[in-house]
Each structure stands twice: as C-alpha cells, then as structure tokens.
Design an enzyme around this catalytic site. Sequence first.
Site, PDB file in Angstrom:
ATOM      1  N   CYS B 102      43.232 -12.037 -82.182  1.00 33.79           N
ATOM      2  CA  CYS B 102      43.487 -12.800 -80.629  1.00 33.79           C
ATOM      3  C   CYS B 102      43.922 -12.509 -79.663  1.00 33.79           C
ATOM      4  O   CYS B 102      45.082 -12.550 -79.115  1.00 33.79           O
ATOM      5  CB  CYS B 102      44.071 -14.109 -80.929  1.00 33.79           C
ATOM      6  SG  CYS B 102      44.168 -15.043 -80.043  1.00 33.79           S
ATOM      7  N   CYS B 105      46.402 -14.836 -77.399  1.00 34.04           N
ATOM      8  CA  CYS B 105      47.895 -15.498 -77.603  1.00 34.04           C
ATOM      9  C   CYS B 105      47.893 -15.343 -78.860  1.00 34.04           C
ATOM     10  O   CYS B 105      47.933 -14.159 -79.278  1.00 34.04           O
ATOM     11  CB  CYS B 105      47.583 -17.326 -77.555  1.00 34.04           C
ATOM     12  SG  CYS B 105      45.741 -18.645 -78.704  1.00 34.04           S
ATOM     13  N   SER B 106      47.233 -15.970 -80.389  1.00 34.99           N
ATOM     14  CA  SER B 106      47.251 -15.148 -81.706  1.00 34.99           C
ATOM     15  C   SER B 106      46.930 -15.849 -82.477  1.00 34.99           C
ATOM     16  O   SER B 106      47.252 -16.021 -84.164  1.00 34.99           O
ATOM     17  CB  SER B 106      48.746 -15.711 -81.810  1.00 34.99           C
ATOM     18  OG  SER B 106      49.562 -17.167 -81.718  1.00 34.99           O
ATOM     19  N   CYS B 107      46.134 -16.841 -82.094  1.00 40.18           N
ATOM     20  CA  CYS B 107      45.021 -17.477 -83.029  1.00 40.18           C
ATOM     21  C   CYS B 107      44.683 -16.511 -84.970  1.00 40.18           C
ATOM     22  O   CYS B 107      44.243 -15.124 -84.469  1.00 40.18           O
ATOM     23  CB  CYS B 107      43.747 -17.590 -82.838  1.00 40.18           C
ATOM     24  SG  CYS B 107      44.065 -18.874 -81.318  1.00 40.18           S
TER      25      CYS B 107
END
Lengths: 237, 200
Positions: B102, B105-107
């Site tokens: 991702c 962000c951090s998905c």
Amino acid sequence: MNGVFDLGGTDGVGPVVVPDEEPVFRADWEKSVFPMFALCFRAGFFGVDEFRHGIEHIDPAVYLKSPYYEHWVHTVEYHGARTGKLDLAELDRRTQYYLENPDAPLPEHEDDPELLAFINAVVPAGASAKRESDKPARFAVGDTVRVSRGAPVDHTRKARYIRGAVGEIVLAHGVFIYPDTAGNGRGECPEHVYTVRFDATELWGSEGAEPNESVYFDVWDPYIELVEAATKERTSA
Amino acid sequence: MSSHTRTPAEIAARVKALESMLIEKGIMTSQAVDRMVEIYENEVGPQLGAAVVAKAWVDPEFKTRLLADASEACAELGIGGLQGEDMVVVEDTDTVHNVIVCTLCSCYPWPVLGLPPNWYKDPQYRAAIVREPRKVLRESFGYSISDDVEIRVWDSSSEMRYWVLPPRPAGTEDLSEEELAQLVTRDSMIGVGPLAGASR
C-alpha cells in the site's frame, strides 16, 4: 494532495529493514491507540477516507520519522478538533500532567457493555465500502485507459506515480465509496472501481524499470479516460 | 501542524492524555481496549490465511471459488471482517510472482494476515517495492525471483484487499491439510518470502 505520504517510486528513503521478530504492539501506548480507529469511527470523528486524510496532514518530517501508530494519534486529534469533539488545549494540559506524572492512573470508569459488543461485532463483520448502484460502468475489462493528470489539493487515491500513465483494465470490482468526496467531507458519491495493469516501463521508463515487472493499481471511474476500447467489446457493440 | 518529533515519553503522555479524555466522554473504555488488543494479538493472525491456502491446495473446487471471490470463500471458513471486507486472492505460478503493498498508507488484509509488520507500513518498503521489486526482495528479504518470472506488484489503493496464494510445493502429497497449513508463512502470502522450509 501531493504529500510525502504518496511514496510510490520515491528514491533515497533508505533500505527496508526487516527484523527477525517483532511484537504486534511495541509499547503500551500503541495498544491504546489501535482501538481508537474503530471507537472514534463509532463516535463520529471520521470515516475511513477522512481518517487517512487526517494522516496526510501530518508535517512531512514527522510523518516520515515517527512510529506508525503516532500517525493515528494525529488523525484522531485532527478530526477531534475539526468536529468539536476534542478540546486540544485541554489535551495539551493533560499531556503535561502525564509527562510529569507518567504513572498517574487513567480516570476511573465503568465498563460499557455496548462498546465491548461493538468491538466483538465489528471485527468479524467489518464495514464494507461497496455500495449497491445501478450506475453504468464507463469502462470494461480489456479497455486501455489513461489516468488523468489532475492533481487534487485535497484527499485522493490517485497516486502521483500513475498519473498520466496508460494501462489496461484487468478487473472490475463494482461500485464503492469515492475517496475524493468521502475523504473531504462531501459524501460517499459511489463510483465504479477497476484494477489497471501498468507495465513498469510505462511508469519508470526503460532506464528506470526492472525487467518483466508490472504494477496493478485500483482506480475509481473518474480517474481514467478511454484510450482504446477492448476489441471484444467493440465487436459485440 | 507541528514539526516537532516526539520522544517516547512524550508520545506515551500524549496518548494517555487523549485516552483519558475519550474515556470521560464515554467513547472508550479500558475493557474495549483490552478486547481489541486481545483479538489482534491472539485471535486474528496469519494462521487464518494459512488455513485458507491449505484448503485451496487440497480442494480444487474451493480454490476456484477463492480465486473467483475471496471474501465469499473465506466466509465459508468463518474468516472475514474488518479491513478485509472485499478481498482478492492472486495466484503465484511458474511464470508469475505476486507481491502486495500500500504505497499511500498501510492497507493490508487484516482478517487473514492480522495486523501488518512495521516494515510493511514504513516508507522504505512502500517507496521501493513498486519501482525495484526484485532488488528489494533480494537485498532486504534474501528472496531471489528469476528474471523470466513476471513480478506483479499489487498496490492496494482502494478498499480491495489483495493477498497471495503461493503454489503447493512438490513432495507434499502425504501431508494433511493441517500439516500443509504449517508450511504457509505470512511472508509467502504478502509475496516477500518463501514457504516454510523452502530454499530462498
């Protein structure tokens, strides 16, 4: 927005460091922050897209250097202040108090069965961003499309490294909440989502790309324009 | 907006102050915090994704359903939920190697892999994996992918959550589904590492 959080393709940020082992939470404060995503969502601070946009407002130097869950603290504060649910001056006062008295207890409080029930329900059920819609899809699998150059100043999921690039739609997922409205407090306005496949050479040029690589990136319908319709579609039309 | 980088003591104090206010407003309780932590420390983790992979290895019809609609197929095993409402499983083959990221962000697919490791959320991996995946896999993960295998990097920009179905290794015909699941590592489902016991 064109912020540092949009990291795809950025050079010079250093090697990926992979420890052999690490705990899920590295400190007690991380355990306290993690549930704030679900609990402050429940309390009306933000939706998922607004939550992300709050993180995007962090000072870039802090964003790049701070521990991950500190980003979550920033977005809770940002939206707490924005919605009037959190008094930041009071937060500053209490921060000073706990700095000087780190072992001082949290306020005494009763358990709340409704909050516990919410946690136990939301984890296995989730909250899908998929929406029922009879909105027609402008594009189909097999279409060649170009990502528009537009550079929104507020929340978007149109990463810089795919803007202007041409790729092929490989998956069509249906209709989902649109981040460019939802993340900016302008409602869900659902749109079709597709996965577009880009050759690495399209993104990085023949000098910058590794051999035999492609990137798959999800776009919402308004992000793209048609270059060439799928041959199959054209024949049947 | 502050450009000040907090010390660990300052972060801890800030969070405690914030928690105290959320508690007084009835938004948060220590009990709810403890429950959420318990779930992601002990209940939801990569052992769930491993069970799905092992079932796909022994049950061709399940594998077909998994590749067609991963969320529906995982729901058959009681697996699903937060941050994996709409999942897509991508299959590694002799000619294709998949890896997820991702960049924005951090998905990450929490219901099958738990919470992401820190390197997945940090800037370095997110910046480099879409640009130099072979180099990142080789230099940071000790995992070499042959140049004649296509690398497909899946950037989770939407709420679709991608994860990888690694191929069943040869010589495992006698293993039970439970034993097969033991071979499946978190990294093999992200695409940054091999199965357990496999050579890199």
